[in-house]
Design a protein around this motif. Sequence first.
Motif, mmCIF file in Angstrom:
data_model
loop_
_atom_site.group_PDB
_atom_site.id
_atom_site.type_symbol
_atom_site.label_atom_id
_atom_site.label_comp_id
_atom_site.label_asym_id
_atom_site.label_seq_id
_atom_site.Cartn_x
_atom_site.Cartn_y
_atom_site.Cartn_z
ATOM 1 N N GLY A 35 -10.026 -2.834 4.957
ATOM 2 C CA GLY A 35 -9.407 -1.516 4.972
ATOM 3 C C GLY A 35 -9.959 -0.582 3.910
ATOM 4 O O GLY A 35 -9.343 0.434 3.588
ATOM 5 N N SER A 36 -11.143 -0.894 3.382
ATOM 6 C CA SER A 36 -11.691 -0.116 2.269
ATOM 7 C C SER A 36 -12.108 1.292 2.689
ATOM 8 O O SER A 36 -11.995 2.236 1.896
ATOM 9 C CB SER A 36 -12.895 -0.843 1.658
ATOM 10 N N THR A 37 -12.601 1.453 3.917
ATOM 11 C CA THR A 37 -12.997 2.791 4.371
ATOM 12 C C THR A 37 -11.779 3.704 4.433
ATOM 13 O O THR A 37 -11.821 4.859 3.985
ATOM 14 C CB THR A 37 -13.674 2.709 5.756
ATOM 15 N N VAL A 180 -1.552 -2.900 0.599
ATOM 16 C CA VAL A 180 -1.771 -1.497 0.968
ATOM 17 C C VAL A 180 -1.030 -1.156 2.254
ATOM 18 O O VAL A 180 -0.296 -0.165 2.334
ATOM 19 C CB VAL A 180 -3.279 -1.186 1.131
ATOM 20 N N MET A 181 -1.188 -1.997 3.279
ATOM 21 C CA MET A 181 -0.622 -1.694 4.586
ATOM 22 C C MET A 181 0.899 -1.838 4.631
ATOM 23 O O MET A 181 1.562 -1.173 5.431
ATOM 24 C CB MET A 181 -1.254 -2.590 5.659
ATOM 25 N N SER A 182 1.447 -2.666 3.773
ATOM 26 C CA SER A 182 2.904 -2.863 3.785
ATOM 27 C C SER A 182 3.641 -1.649 3.233
ATOM 28 O O SER A 182 4.790 -1.379 3.598
ATOM 29 C CB SER A 182 3.296 -4.111 2.997
ATOM 30 N N ILE A 188 -0.927 3.690 -2.820
ATOM 31 C CA ILE A 188 -1.844 4.802 -3.090
ATOM 32 C C ILE A 188 -1.356 5.627 -4.280
ATOM 33 O O ILE A 188 -2.159 6.090 -5.094
ATOM 34 C CB ILE A 188 -2.030 5.652 -1.817
ATOM 35 N N GLN A 189 -0.048 5.788 -4.417
ATOM 36 C CA GLN A 189 0.503 6.467 -5.597
ATOM 37 C C GLN A 189 0.131 5.711 -6.863
ATOM 38 O O GLN A 189 -0.243 6.311 -7.881
ATOM 39 C CB GLN A 189 2.026 6.565 -5.480
ATOM 40 N N VAL A 222 -8.361 -4.384 14.760
ATOM 41 C CA VAL A 222 -7.046 -4.803 15.251
ATOM 42 C C VAL A 222 -6.015 -4.645 14.139
ATOM 43 O O VAL A 222 -4.928 -4.108 14.329
ATOM 44 C CB VAL A 222 -7.076 -6.259 15.764
ATOM 45 N N GLY A 223 -6.369 -5.132 12.947
ATOM 46 C CA GLY A 223 -5.540 -4.912 11.769
ATOM 47 C C GLY A 223 -4.224 -5.659 11.752
ATOM 48 O O GLY A 223 -3.339 -5.316 10.973
#
Length: 261
Positions: A35-37, A180-182, A188-189, A222-223
């Motif tokens: 998920g780096s991009t 990150v996704m959770s 990000i903050q 798919v992630g």
Amino acid sequence: MHPTKSLLKRLYTITAALSSHSNERIFIACFPKSGSTFLRNVLAEISGYKTEEICVGVKNDEQDIYFPALIDQAFNGISSRMHMKAKDQNIEVMQQCGIRPVVLVRNIFDVVASLRDHCVHTPVFAISHMKDIYRAMPQEQQLDVIIDMLVPWYIEFFASWHRVRENNALDIYLTSYEQVMSDKPKTIQEICGFYAIQTSGEKIAGAIALIEKDKKRSNFNVGRTGRGKACLSDKQVEKISRMAGYFKDIDFSLIGVTHKP
């Protein structure tokens, strides 16, 4: 010291002193397929920095910092991500240039599943030299190739950055795809805080929404978390765990391996 290396260091010092952007360096050292991009582009959207990789090339190979590329971007704020292990020369450059990296990893079993999908269409690393042979293999054998040829790189990546933290060689922010996704806004903050980037919850939410709706800038496959173990055999899972087990003092639980020191 080699004279060319010395000259580059002096040139960087001069350009950094002249630039008002020399501290504007978002740098993500990451697993491929983590998920780096997405993360790089969201952070670029928030900060207003350019998305620029500071290596020689970005395709189908391991990446290392290229000093001339860093000098070339001295007058820009940059948001960069690279598939880069913590080699001595990379750490030396980051120390000299004041680069504080985000280190981004992912559950290794999900990585294998994602890499298998990716390499069918766009082979990476050593698999790029197999041409159509890889595509013609049955899926289980394709997974074996990923495990045998690519997973050792991921294990070494994790171990190398563990040693950096252990030795306090750099100030790093360690996170994972799952973290990150959770909770994207929260993570990000925190990363913006790590880089002293002034922002707001509204701006972060807007940047996330903008990048998520752009398939090219998000680059999601798919992630789905947890699909790796569902498509790997017990033998394949055990083999990956055994690789990590050689590093007896390192906890690999962040990437899903149950071996602990």
